[in-house]
Design an enzyme around this catalytic site. Structure first.
Site, PDB file in Angstrom:
ATOM      1  N   CYS B 164       0.800  -1.227   0.000  1.00  0.00           N
ATOM      2  CA  CYS B 164       0.000   0.000   0.000  1.00  0.00           C
ATOM      3  C   CYS B 164       0.831   1.274   0.000  1.00  0.00           C
ATOM      4  O   CYS B 164       0.279   2.371  -0.094  1.00  0.00           O
ATOM      5  CB  CYS B 164      -0.954  -0.024   1.185  1.00  0.00           C
ATOM      6  SG  CYS B 164      -1.914  -1.558   1.192  1.00  0.00           S
ATOM      7  N   HIS B 304      -2.532   8.311   5.614  1.00  0.00           N
ATOM      8  CA  HIS B 304      -2.761   6.966   5.071  1.00  0.00           C
ATOM      9  C   HIS B 304      -4.218   6.600   5.385  1.00  0.00           C
ATOM     10  O   HIS B 304      -4.899   6.061   4.534  1.00  0.00           O
ATOM     11  CB  HIS B 304      -1.760   5.980   5.677  1.00  0.00           C
ATOM     12  CG  HIS B 304      -1.812   4.632   5.054  1.00  0.00           C
ATOM     13  ND1 HIS B 304      -1.668   4.436   3.708  1.00  0.00           N
ATOM     14  CD2 HIS B 304      -2.028   3.394   5.586  1.00  0.00           C
ATOM     15  CE1 HIS B 304      -1.783   3.142   3.441  1.00  0.00           C
ATOM     16  NE2 HIS B 304      -2.010   2.497   4.557  1.00  0.00           N
ATOM     17  N   GLU B 315      -1.339   5.862  13.264  1.00  0.00           N
ATOM     18  CA  GLU B 315      -0.964   7.048  12.485  1.00  0.00           C
ATOM     19  C   GLU B 315      -1.116   8.317  13.331  1.00  0.00           C
ATOM     20  O   GLU B 315      -0.292   9.229  13.253  1.00  0.00           O
ATOM     21  CB  GLU B 315      -1.824   7.141  11.217  1.00  0.00           C
ATOM     22  CG  GLU B 315      -1.364   8.248  10.286  1.00  0.00           C
ATOM     23  CD  GLU B 315      -1.971   8.166   8.893  1.00  0.00           C
ATOM     24  OE1 GLU B 315      -3.006   7.493   8.714  1.00  0.00           O
ATOM     25  OE2 GLU B 315      -1.400   8.805   7.981  1.00  0.00           O
ATOM     26  N   LYS B 336      -9.080   8.211   1.475  1.00  0.00           N
ATOM     27  CA  LYS B 336      -9.671   6.862   1.479  1.00  0.00           C
ATOM     28  C   LYS B 336     -11.099   6.870   2.021  1.00  0.00           C
ATOM     29  O   LYS B 336     -11.843   5.913   1.809  1.00  0.00           O
ATOM     30  CB  LYS B 336      -8.793   5.897   2.269  1.00  0.00           C
ATOM     31  CG  LYS B 336      -7.438   5.665   1.607  1.00  0.00           C
ATOM     32  CD  LYS B 336      -6.603   4.637   2.340  1.00  0.00           C
ATOM     33  CE  LYS B 336      -5.235   4.467   1.698  1.00  0.00           C
ATOM     34  NZ  LYS B 336      -4.282   5.541   2.052  1.00  0.00           N
ATOM     35  N   HIS B 341      -9.607   2.065  -0.206  1.00  0.00           N
ATOM     36  CA  HIS B 341      -8.162   1.874  -0.234  1.00  0.00           C
ATOM     37  C   HIS B 341      -7.775   1.289  -1.599  1.00  0.00           C
ATOM     38  O   HIS B 341      -8.092   0.146  -1.898  1.00  0.00           O
ATOM     39  CB  HIS B 341      -7.747   0.930   0.890  1.00  0.00           C
ATOM     40  CG  HIS B 341      -6.277   0.922   1.151  1.00  0.00           C
ATOM     41  ND1 HIS B 341      -5.351   1.472   0.279  1.00  0.00           N
ATOM     42  CD2 HIS B 341      -5.560   0.444   2.193  1.00  0.00           C
ATOM     43  CE1 HIS B 341      -4.145   1.319   0.773  1.00  0.00           C
ATOM     44  NE2 HIS B 341      -4.234   0.694   1.936  1.00  0.00           N
ATOM     45  N   PHE B 400       1.523  -3.126   3.926  1.00  0.00           N
ATOM     46  CA  PHE B 400       1.755  -4.461   4.481  1.00  0.00           C
ATOM     47  C   PHE B 400       3.233  -4.788   4.324  1.00  0.00           C
ATOM     48  O   PHE B 400       3.882  -4.373   3.363  1.00  0.00           O
ATOM     49  CB  PHE B 400       0.929  -5.501   3.722  1.00  0.00           C
ATOM     50  CG  PHE B 400      -0.500  -5.611   4.197  1.00  0.00           C
ATOM     51  CD1 PHE B 400      -1.023  -4.781   5.168  1.00  0.00           C
ATOM     52  CD2 PHE B 400      -1.333  -6.588   3.648  1.00  0.00           C
ATOM     53  CE1 PHE B 400      -2.341  -4.905   5.602  1.00  0.00           C
ATOM     54  CE2 PHE B 400      -2.655  -6.712   4.070  1.00  0.00           C
ATOM     55  CZ  PHE B 400      -3.161  -5.882   5.043  1.00  0.00           C
TER      56      PHE B 400
END
Lengths: 81, 419
Positions: B164, B304, B315, B336, B341, B400
């Site tokens: 990502c 993110h 975050e 997002k 996502h 990830f």
């Protein structure tokens, strides 16, 4: 199948596979030079033939295919009567 | 010798809320959600049945007919985004020096749609019935290859796959290629089209996806206490980068400067981020240092912000570690909330949003923010776009594998640069 009906079916498969208007495809259309397929296109088309007609095409027999009619002629020899 | 300045001159977003710069940005400022019940496959027996698909993408507008069946959707998105970005930059392929133009794309998953079709043919009909060209599109690098082919771009051609955060790393590496003199222009960003039965099942079984099936548009709710997982999205975010010299020589007006980036690996867990936020905070600090910027200069954070419990809390902690008390003064918003996502494309689209915030002086909101979470207590620009000047923005992307990548963008200020 008659050569004529096989040519028609080949044209339909080409039209569907490559989004080419069916009216632009004729018996004498050259698959690479006139219809714009590249080697990828040809190999995908052969895969469509094999699926549609339940047969296996040899590498050598592919070399004989230049036009729509060539393809139909080849298929006619391989399709069980 | 002065370091080469790298600027952004073209934007090509391909998203569920709009294709092309203007359509995308007006929808983002309006807080439009791209989420809906899944239409790409029958999801009736899935726990999650919501995704942000691009319903109105017409690949035939961007690709030659013979390429349509040979290309996976993620490749088609990349070609479309590149075409839009080049046009936005006022560039034609003919105007580019082929070997001086790089293509560096981020992608997390690759051609999974074609791969699954090929697998179905293999299992149902046997090895003779596998589509010959599917094996090419499975390759994650096929999008960058197709972009080179479609536009005649012969410079370095790279694909960055860090899940990502892929697109942030791609943009950073593209910037490095220009700075090191290996290219003058780069097509960069990210692309992804992974809303496939298998990928979706995997994320659903991981319990990472929202199951708010009765209200798809409210399913992605980053930082909101009621969030229950992310919504899968798809798309591409393509940017044109150029050396400042190249841009000015052709009379282009840059949008923004790619000031710096940094990337770290958490080495903590394959999918759960380090909850204390220390690694993400370090990526932010390193990126600011690379940009020659200090925390006090940062006017905006593109989060993110996935809408998962783990990410949003981590975050928020990372931003507090990196910015101290000032974290409460910096607006933070998550695209997002609208696009879901988009995995490997996300940071590309988010970089475009940062650039447009600088250009327009408006921030897009975090939509579906209703119920504050005590663990997430920053200013998330809830629900309404906000007028706010942005000179320096950071864009976070955490992937990830524990890949934390942060991009720093600086508004292009023509008057100041002329001095």
């Amino acid at each position: 199948m008659t050569l004529e009906s096989l040519s028609q079916r080949v044209a339909e498969l080409i039209a569907d596979e490559f989004q080419i208007p069916i009216d632009n495809i004729h018996e004498n259309s050259r698959i690479i030079d006139d219809l714009g397929l590249d080697s990828f296109g040809l190999i995908n088309l052969v895969a469509r033939f094999e699926e549609e007609f339940h047969l296996t095409l040899s590498d050598d027999s592919l070399k004989a295919i230049r036009t729509v009619r060539d393809a139909a002629t080849l298929l006619q020899t391989l399709i069980p009567a | 010798m002065r370091e080469t300045t790298v600027v952004v001159t073209g934007l090509g977003p391909v998203t569920a809320i709009g294709i092309g710069r203007e359509a995308f940005w007006s929808a983002a400022l309006a807080g439009k959600s791209g989420a809906a019940p899944i239409s790409g496959f029958d999801a009736s027996n899935y726990t999650s049945r919501v995704a942000a698909e691009i319903a109105d993408f017409h690949p035939e507008r961007f690709l030659e007919p013979k390429e349509l069946r040979n290309t996976d959707r993620f490749t088609q998105f990349a070609v479309a985004g590149t075409q839009l970005a080049l046009a936005d930059a006022g560039l034609t392929p003919a105007a580019l020096a082929p070997y001086r133009t790089a293509v560096v794309l981020g992608c997390g998953v690759g051609g999974v749609l074609m791969q699954e079709q090929a697998l179905a043919a293999l299992y149902e009909k046997g090895p003779q019935r596998v589509r010959p060209t599917s094996v090419i599109q499975v390759n994650v690098s096929s999008a960058a290859g197709e972009v080179a082919l479609a536009f005649g771009l012969k410079g370095p051609n790279l694909t960055v796959a860090t899940a990502c955060s892929s697109a942030n790393n791609a943009i950073g590496i593209a910037c490095d290629l220009i700075r090191s003199g290996r290219a003058d222009v780069a097509v960069t960003g990210g692309t992804e089209a992974a809303i496939s039965p298998l990928t979706f099942a995997g994320f659903a079984c991981m319990r990472a996806l929202s199951t708010r099936n009765d209200d798809p548009r409210a399913a992605s709710r980053p930082f909101d206490k009621g969030r229950d997982g992310f919504v899968m999205g798809e798309g591409a975010g393509i940017l044109i980068l150029e050396s400042l010299e190249h841009a000015l020589a052709r009379g282009a007006t840059p949008y923004a400067e790619v000031a710096g980036y940094a990337t770290v690996a958490e080495g903590y867990h394959m999918v759960i981020p380090n909850p204390d936020g220390a690694d993400a905070a370090e990526a932010i600090r390193l990126a600011l240092a690379a940009a020659g910027a200090v925390p006090e200069e940062v006017d905006y954070v593109s989060a993110h912000g996935t809408s998962t419990h783990a990410n949003d809390c981590m975050e928020t902690r990372a931003l507090k570690l990196a910015f101290g008390a000032r974290a409460y003064q910096i607006p933070v918003s998550s695209l997002k909330s609208m696009l879901g996502h988009t995995l490997g494309a996300a940071a590309g689209i988010e970089a475009i949003a940062c650039v447009l915030s600088m250009q327009t002086g408006w921030l897009h909101p975090t939509i579906n923010y209703c119920d504050p979470d005590p663990e997430c207590d920053l200013d998330y620009v809830p629900n309404q776009a906000r007028q706010h000047p942005v000179r320096v923005a950071i864009s976070n992307a955490f992937g990830f594998g524990g890949n934390d990548s942060v991009l720093v963008l600086r508004r292009w200020d023509k008057a100041k640069r002329a001095l």
